[in-house]
Scaffold this motif. Structure first.
Motif, PDB file in Angstrom:
ATOM      1  N   VAL A  15       0.857  -1.186   0.000  1.00 53.61           N
ATOM      2  CA  VAL A  15       0.000   0.000   0.000  1.00 53.61           C
ATOM      3  C   VAL A  15       0.892   1.235   0.000  1.00 53.61           C
ATOM      4  O   VAL A  15       1.708   1.424   0.899  1.00 53.61           O
ATOM      5  N   THR A  16       0.746   2.068  -1.016  1.00 55.64           N
ATOM      6  CA  THR A  16       1.586   3.249  -1.150  1.00 55.64           C
ATOM      7  C   THR A  16       0.991   4.419  -0.373  1.00 55.64           C
ATOM      8  O   THR A  16      -0.175   4.415   0.012  1.00 55.64           O
ATOM      9  N   ARG A  17       1.795   5.455  -0.166  1.00 58.07           N
ATOM     10  CA  ARG A  17       1.320   6.664   0.500  1.00 58.07           C
ATOM     11  C   ARG A  17       0.206   7.317  -0.310  1.00 58.07           C
ATOM     12  O   ARG A  17      -0.751   7.854   0.254  1.00 58.07           O
ATOM     13  N   ARG A  18       0.324   7.255  -1.626  1.00 57.94           N
ATOM     14  CA  ARG A  18      -0.714   7.835  -2.468  1.00 57.94           C
ATOM     15  C   ARG A  18      -2.038   7.109  -2.281  1.00 57.94           C
ATOM     16  O   ARG A  18      -3.095   7.731  -2.191  1.00 57.94           O
ATOM     17  N   VAL A 175     -12.657  10.777  13.116  1.00 58.47           N
ATOM     18  CA  VAL A 175     -11.821  11.978  13.245  1.00 58.47           C
ATOM     19  C   VAL A 175     -10.607  11.753  14.132  1.00 58.47           C
ATOM     20  O   VAL A 175      -9.577  12.412  13.953  1.00 58.47           O
ATOM     21  N   VAL A 176     -10.708  10.837  15.079  1.00 57.58           N
ATOM     22  CA  VAL A 176      -9.572  10.570  15.958  1.00 57.58           C
ATOM     23  C   VAL A 176      -8.902   9.252  15.568  1.00 57.58           C
ATOM     24  O   VAL A 176      -7.770   9.243  15.086  1.00 57.58           O
ATOM     25  N   GLY A 177      -9.587   8.131  15.764  1.00 57.17           N
ATOM     26  CA  GLY A 177      -8.963   6.828  15.557  1.00 57.17           C
ATOM     27  C   GLY A 177      -8.469   6.609  14.135  1.00 57.17           C
ATOM     28  O   GLY A 177      -7.273   6.369  13.904  1.00 57.17           O
ATOM     29  N   TYR A 178      -9.373   6.693  13.179  1.00 59.16           N
ATOM     30  CA  TYR A 178      -8.998   6.406  11.786  1.00 59.16           C
ATOM     31  C   TYR A 178      -8.064   7.473  11.224  1.00 59.16           C
ATOM     32  O   TYR A 178      -6.996   7.171  10.686  1.00 59.16           O
ATOM     33  N   LEU A 179      -8.482   8.747  11.301  1.00 58.79           N
ATOM     34  CA  LEU A 179      -7.716   9.816  10.661  1.00 58.79           C
ATOM     35  C   LEU A 179      -6.309   9.923  11.235  1.00 58.79           C
ATOM     36  O   LEU A 179      -5.324  10.034  10.492  1.00 58.79           O
ATOM     37  N   MET A 180      -6.190   9.876  12.555  1.00 57.42           N
ATOM     38  CA  MET A 180      -4.869  10.014  13.158  1.00 57.42           C
ATOM     39  C   MET A 180      -3.982   8.815  12.840  1.00 57.42           C
ATOM     40  O   MET A 180      -2.766   8.953  12.663  1.00 57.42           O
ATOM     41  N   THR A 181      -4.578   7.623  12.742  1.00 60.66           N
ATOM     42  CA  THR A 181      -3.803   6.440  12.354  1.00 60.66           C
ATOM     43  C   THR A 181      -3.265   6.587  10.944  1.00 60.66           C
ATOM     44  O   THR A 181      -2.079   6.340  10.676  1.00 60.66           O
ATOM     45  N   LEU A 183      -2.836   9.389   9.175  1.00 63.16           N
ATOM     46  CA  LEU A 183      -1.882  10.488   9.047  1.00 63.16           C
ATOM     47  C   LEU A 183      -0.522  10.107   9.625  1.00 63.16           C
ATOM     48  O   LEU A 183       0.518  10.534   9.114  1.00 63.16           O
ATOM     49  N   ARG A 184      -0.515   9.291  10.663  1.00 65.70           N
ATOM     50  CA  ARG A 184       0.759   8.791  11.188  1.00 65.70           C
ATOM     51  C   ARG A 184       1.428   7.873  10.164  1.00 65.70           C
ATOM     52  O   ARG A 184       2.645   7.928   9.980  1.00 65.70           O
ATOM     53  N   GLN A 185       0.636   7.035   9.499  1.00 64.46           N
ATOM     54  CA  GLN A 185       1.196   6.169   8.462  1.00 64.46           C
ATOM     55  C   GLN A 185       1.717   6.975   7.273  1.00 64.46           C
ATOM     56  O   GLN A 185       2.637   6.542   6.580  1.00 64.46           O
TER      57      GLN A 185
END
Length: 262
Positions: A15-18, A175-181, A183-185
């Motif tokens: 899985v790429t960043r794009r 907004v917290v669990g999914y998005l922050m995970t 964005l960290r990846q």
């Protein structure tokens, strides 16, 4: 050549960043990112309406039909379908090794701790939040807020409680669990991750006014920091649900004059 049977070749594509970035935008576009766009249009409409922002009304949990059982059906369908993006987000996170629910802290493994922390967060956010809403109303930078506009029927309170949990699960998981995970990846800096999560939370509340925007931005920062520290989204769901239940059910059951300051 020389093999007697079919050969199965398993191909795996990293899985790429794009791909992660596109996926994140699509999930947000189907859920709270879409809400943020509508909220922006709504605040512009309120600001340009006759009388300005303070003369406008932002109503939540409104009736969908004059026929009670049809209204109930619409309310329940709305709650169920609003949670589909949560299932989609958890499903997409499942492509990575491990249990996505446990990785998000969405499991029920620590009920006592989650309830206690959630109640503490609700108190931390709720009391200053009331003061902020009062100040915003006095300054005329919020619309008049109506937390519950359902008819007085036997199913009103249960539906409002379900709506509170729907809001809390949708917002905290996405907004917290999914998005922050994600964005960290994508290797974002911690400060940028916190700011993005908080500003997204604030933006889809913008239809209520600028006081609500500011209050939810602060709430977003507190919740993001808590999640980074604990890696558990369940206390955030508890806290958010408690805040919404108090607001929705309290408005529905208590005398209207008690809420004139909203």
């Amino acid at each position: 050549m020389g093999q007697s049977g079919p050969v199965t070749v398993e191909l795996t594509r990293p899985v790429t960043r794009r791909t992660l970035g596109t996926e994140t935008m699509l999930v947000l576009g189907l859920s709270l990112g879409q809400s943020a766009v509508y909220a922006t249009v709504s605040i512009i409409a309120k600001l340009t309406a006759e009388g300005g922002l303070s003369r406008q009304t932002a109503a939540l949990n409104t009736s969908a039909s004059a026929r009670p059982y049809l209204d109930l059906t619409y309310q329940l369908l709305g709650i169920v379908f609003a949670l589909l993006p949560v299932l989609l987000a958890v499903h997409l996170l499942a492509r990575s090794p491990g249990d996505p629910a446990r990785a998000l802290g969405l499991d029920a493994g620590r009920p006592g701790s989650d309830l206690a922390r959630g109640a503490g967060l609700a108190a931390l956010i709720g009391l200053p939040g009331l003061a902020l809403f009062w100040a915003a109303a006095q300054l005329g930078i919020n619309a008049t807020l109506v937390p519950a506009a359902l008819p007085d029927l036997w199913w009103t309170v249960p539906v409002l409680i379900l709506a509170a949990f729907q809001n809390s699960i949708l917002e905290e998981v996405i907004v917290v669990g999914y998005l922050m995970t994600r964005l960290r990846q994508l290797q974002w800096r911690v400060g940028a991750i916190i700011a993005t999560s908080a500003l997204l939370r604030a933006s889809y509340h913008l239809y209520q006014g600028f006081g609500a925007f500011l209050g939810n931005a602060v709430m977003g920062v507190v919740f993001s920091l808590f999640y980074l520290r604990t890696r558990r989204v369940m206390p955030l769901i508890v806290a958010h649900a408690l805040l919404d239940i108090v607001a929705f059910v309290g408005y529905a059951l208590l005398p209207r004059e008690w809420f004139s300051w909203l």
